[in-house]
Design an enzyme around this catalytic site. Structure first.
Site, PDB file in Angstrom:
ATOM      1  N   LYS A  12       0.886  -1.185   0.000  1.00  0.00           N
ATOM      2  CA  LYS A  12       0.000   0.000   0.000  1.00  0.00           C
ATOM      3  C   LYS A  12       0.915   1.223   0.000  1.00  0.00           C
ATOM      4  CE  LYS A  12      -1.795   2.967   1.961  1.00  0.00           C
ATOM      5  NZ  LYS A  12      -1.475   4.321   1.480  1.00  0.00           N
ATOM      6  N   GLU A  50       9.120   1.253  10.955  1.00  0.00           N
ATOM      7  CA  GLU A  50      10.163   2.263  10.721  1.00  0.00           C
ATOM      8  C   GLU A  50       9.464   3.603  10.808  1.00  0.00           C
ATOM      9  OE1 GLU A  50      13.275   1.731  10.496  1.00  0.00           O
ATOM     10  OE2 GLU A  50      13.493  -0.367   9.932  1.00  0.00           O
ATOM     11  N   CYS A 110      13.546  10.619   7.187  1.00  0.00           N
ATOM     12  CA  CYS A 110      13.451  10.287   8.619  1.00  0.00           C
ATOM     13  C   CYS A 110      14.826  10.413   9.271  1.00  0.00           C
ATOM     14  CB  CYS A 110      12.911   8.878   8.791  1.00  0.00           C
ATOM     15  SG  CYS A 110      13.858   7.680   7.859  1.00  0.00           S
ATOM     16  N   GLU A 153       9.727  16.395  14.082  1.00  0.00           N
ATOM     17  CA  GLU A 153      10.369  16.296  12.769  1.00  0.00           C
ATOM     18  C   GLU A 153      10.051  17.529  11.948  1.00  0.00           C
ATOM     19  OE1 GLU A 153       8.661  12.508  11.296  1.00  0.00           O
ATOM     20  OE2 GLU A 153      10.735  12.050  10.827  1.00  0.00           O
TER      21      GLU A 153
HETATM   22  P1  NAD Z   1       2.266   8.665   7.182  1.00  0.00           P
HETATM   23  O1  NAD Z   1       2.339   7.980   8.490  1.00  0.00           O
HETATM   24  O2  NAD Z   1       1.279   9.758   7.031  1.00  0.00           O
HETATM   25  O3  NAD Z   1       1.913   7.613   6.034  1.00  0.00           O
HETATM   26  C1  NAD Z   1       2.666   6.443   5.832  1.00  0.00           C
HETATM   27  C2  NAD Z   1       1.807   5.433   5.107  1.00  0.00           C
HETATM   28  O4  NAD Z   1       0.706   5.071   5.942  1.00  0.00           O
HETATM   29  C3  NAD Z   1       1.198   5.927   3.808  1.00  0.00           C
HETATM   30  O5  NAD Z   1       1.113   4.873   2.892  1.00  0.00           O
HETATM   31  C4  NAD Z   1      -0.191   6.349   4.238  1.00  0.00           C
HETATM   32  O6  NAD Z   1      -1.141   6.343   3.177  1.00  0.00           O
HETATM   33  C5  NAD Z   1      -0.514   5.278   5.253  1.00  0.00           C
HETATM   34  N1  NAD Z   1      -1.526   5.662   6.231  1.00  0.00           N
HETATM   35  C6  NAD Z   1      -1.958   6.914   6.548  1.00  0.00           C
HETATM   36  N2  NAD Z   1      -2.893   6.843   7.517  1.00  0.00           N
HETATM   37  C7  NAD Z   1      -3.051   5.542   7.814  1.00  0.00           C
HETATM   38  C8  NAD Z   1      -3.853   4.836   8.756  1.00  0.00           C
HETATM   39  N3  NAD Z   1      -4.677   5.472   9.588  1.00  0.00           N
HETATM   40  N4  NAD Z   1      -3.735   3.494   8.821  1.00  0.00           N
HETATM   41  C9  NAD Z   1      -2.876   2.853   8.010  1.00  0.00           C
HETATM   42  N5  NAD Z   1      -2.089   3.448   7.100  1.00  0.00           N
HETATM   43  C10 NAD Z   1      -2.177   4.788   7.000  1.00  0.00           C
HETATM   44  O7  NAD Z   1       3.747   9.130   6.839  1.00  0.00           O
HETATM   45  P2  NAD Z   1       4.230   9.958   5.576  1.00  0.00           P
HETATM   46  O8  NAD Z   1       3.811  11.380   5.765  1.00  0.00           O
HETATM   47  O9  NAD Z   1       3.842   9.265   4.304  1.00  0.00           O
HETATM   48  O10 NAD Z   1       5.816   9.814   5.703  1.00  0.00           O
HETATM   49  C11 NAD Z   1       6.576  10.619   6.511  1.00  0.00           C
HETATM   50  C12 NAD Z   1       6.887   9.922   7.804  1.00  0.00           C
HETATM   51  O11 NAD Z   1       7.528   8.683   7.533  1.00  0.00           O
HETATM   52  C13 NAD Z   1       7.855  10.676   8.679  1.00  0.00           C
HETATM   53  O12 NAD Z   1       7.443  10.612  10.015  1.00  0.00           O
HETATM   54  C14 NAD Z   1       9.168   9.931   8.492  1.00  0.00           C
HETATM   55  O13 NAD Z   1      10.074  10.061   9.550  1.00  0.00           O
HETATM   56  C15 NAD Z   1       8.680   8.543   8.346  1.00  0.00           C
HETATM   57  N6  NAD Z   1       9.695   7.729   7.684  1.00  0.00           N
HETATM   58  C16 NAD Z   1      10.403   6.845   8.438  1.00  0.00           C
HETATM   59  C17 NAD Z   1      11.398   6.076   7.846  1.00  0.00           C
HETATM   60  C18 NAD Z   1      12.188   5.098   8.653  1.00  0.00           C
HETATM   61  O14 NAD Z   1      12.819   4.247   8.056  1.00  0.00           O
HETATM   62  N7  NAD Z   1      12.209   5.181   9.977  1.00  0.00           N
HETATM   63  C19 NAD Z   1      11.667   6.214   6.490  1.00  0.00           C
HETATM   64  C20 NAD Z   1      10.934   7.137   5.751  1.00  0.00           C
HETATM   65  C21 NAD Z   1       9.936   7.882   6.365  1.00  0.00           C
END
Ligand code: NAD
Length: 496
Positions: A193, A269, A303, A400
């Site tokens: 997804k 992650e 991240c 962040e």
């Molecule tokens: P997000 O949490 O908004 O979304 C991540 C994923 O989850 C997307 O596919 C989104 O559509 C889905 N999602 C959103 N709401 C959901 C729900 N209620 N239930 C299930 N899935 C849902 O994050 P983002 O804005 O896409 O990405 C940025 C974040 O990701 C930052 O916090 C960053 O630090 C983190 N990140 C972490 C790593 C790591 O390896 N630690 C790597 C990259 C990004």
């Protein structure tokens, strides 16, 4: 803007043709299909705010069908010879490498990042396929005599089963391959997804994996606008045994709750708030180069991005001036245009958040050495910014930033800097610059993060265990550990 605004070039024409070539359906059981309810997601160009295209948006019914496809292919894929799985992953690496320019341009179109960052991402993303092609044939177990001596303890690894993979928009290719590579190597089948802001890269990867020889149903890709409901439905399917999530801590916690209801193997992650320590004896040229890499890789939307710079007071003026000069040189513009170093942020909400954090820091007494503003033109731009003398209670130090902004805090004693660095619920990565390796190692061990860059501004490597502690996550991706996340150990007690 203090930086040069670069006009876009013919990159946009080629980019538009690439966008048009990506299939826009859901990828299920090796084929493309519309969403069961006909819903779609618009994909926006963050550089212009124009709609690039729209793709199918999965429903709960589509989620059930996709898990069915993954379940149907699980037995055969799990029995496929590791050497064959390895060859398919290696072919996927080759195809990504051959198509690096097109894939990079596609990423810049939908995500906004500068082409150089997109090229680096595709290279990094492809390496997960190469690394796990190599690991697929190296999954060894163990045999030992029981202490009583009357039987043997045999331990082997089996694929955990159907895995649900949820990925963010900031590295639309690498976050997908970092999960698909080890999952397929281990013999799992998957439903991915991807983030709604960047579905095209994931759909392009689906087509590439099919070309590489991945059998129908082994990889399924479901963009979904109603992500909460669709992911919940995926996790509720009895065939699903694993969830691997990359994204924000807030959403990760809600996914963990859902996973707990089904006792799913879970890898998380999540967010970071990386401290970057510059000690008094640091080589400042190296520290500034490391700061640029740690802060500006991916335009700050990582991240692992350095989020708080703790700099010894004796070098803070010099470091701040040199860092600001390097930031001010960055050319800002559409990511897909030639000569651009920094593209727009991913969407309007991201820009608003960065702007508010900067305003709050300035209101609490910080001074902008460079940047600080969001240009009023179309596109979600924010200037490369260095803030000095940031107050300890500024909001920017607590969350962040996810943008091109570097807050500097001065310190006198290293212990204080370590204490401040650890005063966060996050624990993904930290960075240290010092000429004294012993001091560097002591500091690395005292910092509460899963990873440390010691005189290095980038730690990500497909062959290393990537991951965080505290609210930054559970489990590791990459390296040998990354594949074990997709296996269960089976212990067989055998008399012979
Ligand atoms: P997000 O949490 O908004 O979304 C991540 C994923 O989850 C997307 O596919 C989104 O559509 C889905 N999602 C959103 N709401 C959901 C729900 N209620 N239930 C299930 N899935 C849902 O994050 P983002 O804005 O896409 O990405 C940025 C974040 O990701 C930052 O916090 C960053 O630090 C983190 N990140 C972490 C790593 C790591 O390896 N630690 C790597 C990259 C990004």
């Amino acid at each position: 803007m203090s930086t040069e605004q670069v006009v876009r070039t013919e990159g946009i024409g080629r980019g538009a043709r690439l966008v048009d070539a990506v299939p826009t359906g859901l990828f299920v059981a090796g084929g493309w299909r519309e969403a069961s309810d006909g819903a779609t997601i618009d994909v926006i160009d963050p550089a212009t705010e124009a709609t690039l295209t729209s793709v199918a948006s999965a429903s709960e019914a589509d989620a059930v069908v996709a898990v069915g496809a993954a379940e149907a292919s699980l037995g055969e894929w799990g029995r496929t010879a590791p050497r064959r799985r390895s060859e398919i992953l290696r072919r996927a690496f080759d195809l990504m490498t051959e198509r690096i320019d097109d894939l990079a341009l596609l990423i810049s179109m939908e995500n906004g990042k500068a082409l150089a960052d997109s090229v680096a991402e595709v290279r990094y993303a492809a390496e997960f396929f190469r690394w796990y092609a190599e690991e697929a044939v190296r999954l060894s177990g163990s045999i030992q005599p029981a202490p009583s001596g009357d039987y043997r303890i045999v331990v082997e690894h089996q694929p955990v089963g159907v895995a649900v993979l949820v990925t963010p928009w900031n590295f639309p290719a690498a976050m997908a391959t970092r999960k698909i590579g080890p999952a397929l190597a281990a013999g799992c089948t998957v439903v991915l997804k991807p983030a709604s802001d960047t579905p095209l890269t994931a759909l392009a990867l689906a087509g590439l994996l099919r070309e590489a020889g991945v059998p129908d149903g082994v990889v399924n890709v479901l963009p979904a606008h109603r992500s909460g409901a669709v992911v919940r439905t995926l996790l509720d399917q009895p065939a699903v045994r694993k969830v691997s999530f990359t994204g924000s801590t807030e959403v990760g916690i809600s996914v963990l709750h859902a996973a707990a209801d089904r006792v799913l193997s879970s890898s998380m992650e999540l967010g970071g708030n990386a401290p970057f320590l510059v000690l008094a004896d640091a080589d400042l040229d190296a520290a500034v180069a490391g700061a640029m890499a740690a802060k500006m890789r991916n335009g700050g939307e990582a991240c692992t991005a350095a989020n708080r710079f703790y700099v010894h007071e004796s070098v803070a003026d010099e470091f701040g001036a040199r860092f600001a000069a390097a930031m001010a040189k960055l050319r800002v513009g559409p990511g897909y245009a030639d000569g651009v170093d920094l593209g727009p942020l991913v969407n309007a909400a991201a820009r608003t958040k960065v702007h508010q954090l900067v305003q709050d820091a300035l209101a609490r007494g910080a001074r902008a050495r460079t940047g600080g503003r969001a240009p009023e033109a179309a596109g979600y731009y924010f200037e490369p910014t260095v803030l000095d003398d940031v107050a300890g209670d500024a909001e920017i130090l607590g969350q962040e930033i996810f943008g091109p902004v570097a807050p500097i805090v001065r310190f006198t004693h290293l212990d204080e800097a370590i204490e401040s660095a650890n005063a966060t619920e996050f624990g993904l990565v930290s960075y240290i610059y010092t000429a004294d390796l012993a001091e560097g190692m002591r500091t690395a061990e005292a910092l509460q993060t899963g990873m440390v860059g010691l005189n290095r501004g980038v730690v990500s490597d497909p062959s290393a265990p990537f991951g965080g502690i505290k609210h930054s996550g559970l489990g590791r991706e990459g390296g040998h550990d990354g594949m074990l996340e997709y296996t269960e150990r089976k212990y067989i007690a055998t008399s012979w």
